[in-house]
Design a protein around this motif. Structure first.
Motif, PDB file in Angstrom:
ATOM      1  N   VAL A  44      47.522  72.989  68.710  1.00 28.84           N
ATOM      2  CA  VAL A  44      47.109  71.602  68.451  1.00 28.84           C
ATOM      3  C   VAL A  44      47.985  70.663  69.283  1.00 28.84           C
ATOM      4  O   VAL A  44      49.212  70.733  69.222  1.00 28.84           O
ATOM      5  CB  VAL A  44      47.275  71.251  66.945  1.00 28.84           C
ATOM      6  CG1 VAL A  44      46.954  69.786  66.688  1.00 28.84           C
ATOM      7  CG2 VAL A  44      46.394  72.155  66.094  1.00 28.84           C
ATOM      8  N   LYS A  45      47.338  69.782  70.052  1.00 31.92           N
ATOM      9  CA  LYS A  45      48.111  68.798  70.814  1.00 31.92           C
ATOM     10  C   LYS A  45      48.659  67.738  69.856  1.00 31.92           C
ATOM     11  O   LYS A  45      47.910  67.185  69.059  1.00 31.92           O
ATOM     12  CB  LYS A  45      47.209  68.100  71.840  1.00 31.92           C
ATOM     13  CG  LYS A  45      46.943  68.914  73.068  1.00 31.92           C
ATOM     14  CD  LYS A  45      46.668  68.011  74.267  1.00 31.92           C
ATOM     15  CE  LYS A  45      45.188  67.824  74.515  1.00 31.92           C
ATOM     16  NZ  LYS A  45      44.924  67.024  75.725  1.00 31.92           N
ATOM     17  N   PRO A  46      49.969  67.433  69.926  1.00 29.14           N
ATOM     18  CA  PRO A  46      50.522  66.436  69.006  1.00 29.14           C
ATOM     19  C   PRO A  46      50.084  65.017  69.345  1.00 29.14           C
ATOM     20  O   PRO A  46      50.165  64.126  68.495  1.00 29.14           O
ATOM     21  CB  PRO A  46      52.032  66.589  69.194  1.00 29.14           C
ATOM     22  CG  PRO A  46      52.197  67.200  70.540  1.00 29.14           C
ATOM     23  CD  PRO A  46      50.982  68.033  70.794  1.00 29.14           C
ATOM     24  N   GLY A  47      49.631  64.784  70.564  1.00 32.15           N
ATOM     25  CA  GLY A  47      49.211  63.453  70.989  1.00 32.15           C
ATOM     26  C   GLY A  47      48.852  63.511  72.448  1.00 32.15           C
ATOM     27  O   GLY A  47      48.683  64.605  73.016  1.00 32.15           O
ATOM     28  N   GLU A  48      48.719  62.333  73.066  1.00 35.34           N
ATOM     29  CA  GLU A  48      48.293  62.293  74.462  1.00 35.34           C
ATOM     30  C   GLU A  48      49.426  61.916  75.406  1.00 35.34           C
ATOM     31  O   GLU A  48      49.428  62.287  76.573  1.00 35.34           O
ATOM     32  CB  GLU A  48      47.135  61.285  74.629  1.00 35.34           C
ATOM     33  CG  GLU A  48      45.854  61.717  73.934  1.00 35.34           C
ATOM     34  CD  GLU A  48      45.361  63.093  74.378  1.00 35.34           C
ATOM     35  OE1 GLU A  48      45.516  63.452  75.564  1.00 35.34           O
ATOM     36  OE2 GLU A  48      44.825  63.830  73.511  1.00 35.34           O
ATOM     37  N   ARG A  49      50.389  61.121  74.892  1.00 35.87           N
ATOM     38  CA  ARG A  49      51.450  60.621  75.765  1.00 35.87           C
ATOM     39  C   ARG A  49      52.724  60.525  74.940  1.00 35.87           C
ATOM     40  O   ARG A  49      52.746  59.870  73.889  1.00 35.87           O
ATOM     41  CB  ARG A  49      51.036  59.252  76.296  1.00 35.87           C
ATOM     42  CG  ARG A  49      51.762  58.838  77.545  1.00 35.87           C
ATOM     43  CD  ARG A  49      51.079  57.605  78.131  1.00 35.87           C
ATOM     44  NE  ARG A  49      52.064  56.721  78.720  1.00 35.87           N
ATOM     45  CZ  ARG A  49      52.516  56.836  79.972  1.00 35.87           C
ATOM     46  NH1 ARG A  49      52.060  57.776  80.754  1.00 35.87           N
ATOM     47  NH2 ARG A  49      53.430  56.009  80.434  1.00 35.87           N
ATOM     48  N   VAL A  50      53.775  61.178  75.416  1.00 37.90           N
ATOM     49  CA  VAL A  50      54.948  61.416  74.576  1.00 37.90           C
ATOM     50  C   VAL A  50      56.207  60.831  75.216  1.00 37.90           C
ATOM     51  O   VAL A  50      56.396  60.920  76.434  1.00 37.90           O
ATOM     52  CB  VAL A  50      55.145  62.945  74.374  1.00 37.90           C
ATOM     53  CG1 VAL A  50      56.364  63.238  73.504  1.00 37.90           C
ATOM     54  CG2 VAL A  50      53.900  63.566  73.759  1.00 37.90           C
ATOM     55  N   LEU A  51      57.066  60.264  74.365  1.00 40.70           N
ATOM     56  CA  LEU A  51      58.425  59.917  74.783  1.00 40.70           C
ATOM     57  C   LEU A  51      59.354  60.955  74.153  1.00 40.70           C
ATOM     58  O   LEU A  51      59.306  61.183  72.946  1.00 40.70           O
ATOM     59  CB  LEU A  51      58.806  58.521  74.281  1.00 40.70           C
ATOM     60  CG  LEU A  51      60.264  58.129  74.575  1.00 40.70           C
ATOM     61  CD1 LEU A  51      60.456  57.800  76.052  1.00 40.70           C
ATOM     62  CD2 LEU A  51      60.707  56.956  73.704  1.00 40.70           C
ATOM     63  N   ILE A  52      60.172  61.594  74.981  1.00 38.29           N
ATOM     64  CA  ILE A  52      61.110  62.602  74.475  1.00 38.29           C
ATOM     65  C   ILE A  52      62.484  61.957  74.323  1.00 38.29           C
ATOM     66  O   ILE A  52      62.963  61.297  75.256  1.00 38.29           O
ATOM     67  CB  ILE A  52      61.236  63.794  75.448  1.00 38.29           C
ATOM     68  CG1 ILE A  52      59.864  64.416  75.740  1.00 38.29           C
ATOM     69  CG2 ILE A  52      62.233  64.831  74.935  1.00 38.29           C
ATOM     70  CD1 ILE A  52      59.330  65.342  74.703  1.00 38.29           C
ATOM     71  N   VAL A  53      63.119  62.148  73.196  1.00 40.46           N
ATOM     72  CA  VAL A  53      64.470  61.623  72.981  1.00 40.46           C
ATOM     73  C   VAL A  53      65.434  62.802  72.947  1.00 40.46           C
ATOM     74  O   VAL A  53      65.373  63.636  72.032  1.00 40.46           O
ATOM     75  CB  VAL A  53      64.540  60.809  71.665  1.00 40.46           C
ATOM     76  CG1 VAL A  53      65.929  60.194  71.513  1.00 40.46           C
ATOM     77  CG2 VAL A  53      63.474  59.727  71.640  1.00 40.46           C
ATOM     78  N   GLY A  54      66.283  62.890  73.953  1.00 45.26           N
ATOM     79  CA  GLY A  54      67.261  63.982  74.023  1.00 45.26           C
ATOM     80  C   GLY A  54      66.989  64.889  75.210  1.00 45.26           C
ATOM     81  O   GLY A  54      65.899  65.448  75.334  1.00 45.26           O
ATOM     82  N   ALA A  55      67.975  64.999  76.124  1.00 47.24           N
ATOM     83  CA  ALA A  55      67.817  65.842  77.313  1.00 47.24           C
ATOM     84  C   ALA A  55      68.693  67.077  77.230  1.00 47.24           C
ATOM     85  O   ALA A  55      69.265  67.533  78.211  1.00 47.24           O
ATOM     86  CB  ALA A  55      68.107  65.040  78.580  1.00 47.24           C
TER      87      ALA A  55
END
Lengths: 164, 363
Positions: free
Chosen positions: B147-158
């Motif tokens: 399942v795709k969680p969404g279409e466009r993601v911001l990732i916090v933490g590298a």
């Protein structure tokens, strides 16, 4: 710097670039692996003894370019997708071999947008070969026909549609 | 009452490795796990593992889970209870397990706790909006359930998790707007970061999420630069149109069971939080209780397999069933030392130096 941008510096790249004398002879691997992390699959993947055995698993690979045949087994084995094949022997173009793990799988002959290490567009290239070696865990080796002058810059590509 | 020589709580890389090592020594073993399939976090790790070939380097986590599960099936001495939760462990060496709606008492002569780690959350306005996920949840949705969680993601933490999940999102056809990292440096391996940069994903160090916006769910995120004291710098805000904010801001060991047992614990920031004091054989201050994997300090999958194997052999030795223990121990320790060598292992080495202690039992 690499640890703040994710993009290697020119001096780092120069240090791992196979010498011009070797590049003029045929395809050869370029290992863009700069960080001491515990990892050794490239050594085990190479059937030609071109990757020196790791005394410390955190060592960065030491490559004997004269032994390297440019076969690409290390490209698909590397968990960091950090190895590329360069072939500068064709007269009117160069070929770069890249690890690829996206869908859809490109077709030979397909036009692609060439990207550099920062994901910037460099121009157009053409897929020349797609191979899935029997060893490895599904990573494909995609070879692209590219303008000769871009061989040190093309490290990724985008299909005209369907890829991120 | 169900009786077993060894009970192992957790069927992730550490628990499975512990059970396989103990059964190799002829110890009857029961593994209790709350998941539906064995493998723990391995079942969502679609990337190739690092480490050494002996610990399956170059193999994808999902395939390592299958390899270990296969070995488990071939070990007649190991019984595996899925969808079962360890509730507590008591003075008379009884582990209470909830399974199929009933409580089962399990008597064991030794116990290995391999309960893993849990994700940390982060405080910012809007962090309760639907669309704010932990990275593990994103992986579960995407890599386990498709399942795709969404279409466009911001990732916090590298760190490695943030970088790896970003790449997996791209593989699933989801766009990654950016990766933001509070530190000045990328915490994960440079090769993971380079992979993302080649695919046009920006990585913003010294940046963090300021606020999430949206009515029913996340619609937008504000990111800003932070200074050396980790304070936001007004005027540096950047807006991202995203429907998912994925938090990959670290893990903490899951040690509830060890605390309940009464094992002596210590707060070690380098290992992610409270971890049990243990000796070099993973034996805690309660002599029949051993710890393995992230529950003993957050590291990664390869070291979890090795500390698991070490704990399994040590538990077998404690039960008098591992005559070759010193050699097996040395082998595990050598491999662990190699993995933890180098700059990426510095934090773990610092943490272990204060928690591996002779205060714990000797087996």
């Amino acid at each position: 710097m690499l640890k703040s941008t994710g993009v290697p510096e020119r001096e780092q790249l120069d240090a791992v670039t196979p010498p011009a004398s070797r590049r003029s002879k045929g395809p050869v691997a370029m290992f863009e692996c700069f960080e001491r992390i515990p990892c050794d699959p490239c050594y085990h993947a190479c059937k030609h003894g071109a990757v020196k055995e790791f005394l410390d698993i955190c060592d960065v690979p030491e490559v004997d370019f004269e032994r390297c045949t440019g076969c690409g087994l290390c490209v698909v084995a590397c968990p960091g997708l950090a190895i590329f094949i360069l072939d500068e022997t064709p007269s009117d173009h160069a070929v770069v071999g890249l690890p690829y793990e996206m869908l859809p799988v490109p077709e030979p002959g397909q036009e692609v947008t060439l990207l550099d290490r920062e994901g910037r567009e460099l121009g157009k290239g053409e897929v020349s070969q797609v191979s899935r070696p029997r060893v490895g865990s599904g990573t494909l080796l995609v070879k692209l026909k590219i303008p000769k002058e871009m061989v040190q810059d093309v490290r990724s590509f985008r299909l005209e549609r369907g890829t991120p | 009452m169900f009786r077993t020589e060894l009970a192992v709580v957790g069927a992730g890389p550490a628990g499975l490795s512990a059970a396989l090592a103990a059964s190799e020594c002829g110890v009857d073993t029961l593994i209790v796990d709350n998941g539906s399939t064995p493998g723990g976090q391995l079942v969502k790790q679609t990337h190739k593992f690092f480490g050494s070939k002996a610990e399956h380097a170059g193999t994808r986590g999902i395939h390592i889970a299958r390899l270990l599960a296969g070995e488990l099936q071939r070990s007649p001495q190991v019984e595996y209870w899925s969808e079962s939760t360890a509730l507590g462990y008591y003075e008379d060496q009884v582990l209470l397990v909830e399974r199929e709606g009933r409580a089962h008492a399990v008597h064991c002569d030794a116990l290995v706790v391999a309960t893993g780690a849990a994700e940390r959350h982060m405080v910012f306005p809007g962090n309760d909006l639907p669309g704010v996920y932990g990275a593990g949840a994103v992986q579960t949705l995407m890599n386990v359930h498709g399942v795709k969680p969404g279409e466009r993601v911001l990732i916090v933490g590298a760190g490695n998790i943030g970088l790896i999940v970003s790449y997996q999102l791209l593989q699933a056809g989801v766009r990654v707007a950016a990766v933001v990292e509070a530190s000045r440096y990328i915490g994960g391996y440079a090769v993971h970061a380079s992979k993302l940069r080649r695919l046009s994903v920006p990585i913003l160090t010294s940046h963090t999420v300021k606020e999430a916006h949206g009515h029913e769910q996340v619609e937008r995120a504000t990111v800003w630069q932070i200074d050396e004291t980790f304070t936001g710098v007004p005027g540096t805000e950047i807006e991202f149109e995203v429907d998912v904010i994925c938090l990959a801001v670290g893990l903490s060991p899951v040690t509830d069971l060890l605390c309940q047992i009464g094992c002596k614990m210590k707060y070690v920031p380098e290992l992610g939080g409270y971890v049990p004091i243990r000796n070099e054989n993973m034996q805690t201050t309660r002599s029949e209780v051993f710890v393995a994997g992230d529950a003993s300090g957050v590291e990664e999958g390869s070291s979890a397999m090795l500390t698991g194997r070490l704990a399994g052999y040590a538990a077998a030795a404690y039960l008098g069933k591992c005559p070759d223990f010193q050699n097996k121990r040395a082998e595990c320790q050598r491999a662990l030392d190699a993995l933890r060598a180098g700059p990426s292992g510095q934090k773990v080495r610092a943490g272990l130096s204060v928690v591996v202690s002779m205060e714990a039992g000797t087996c």
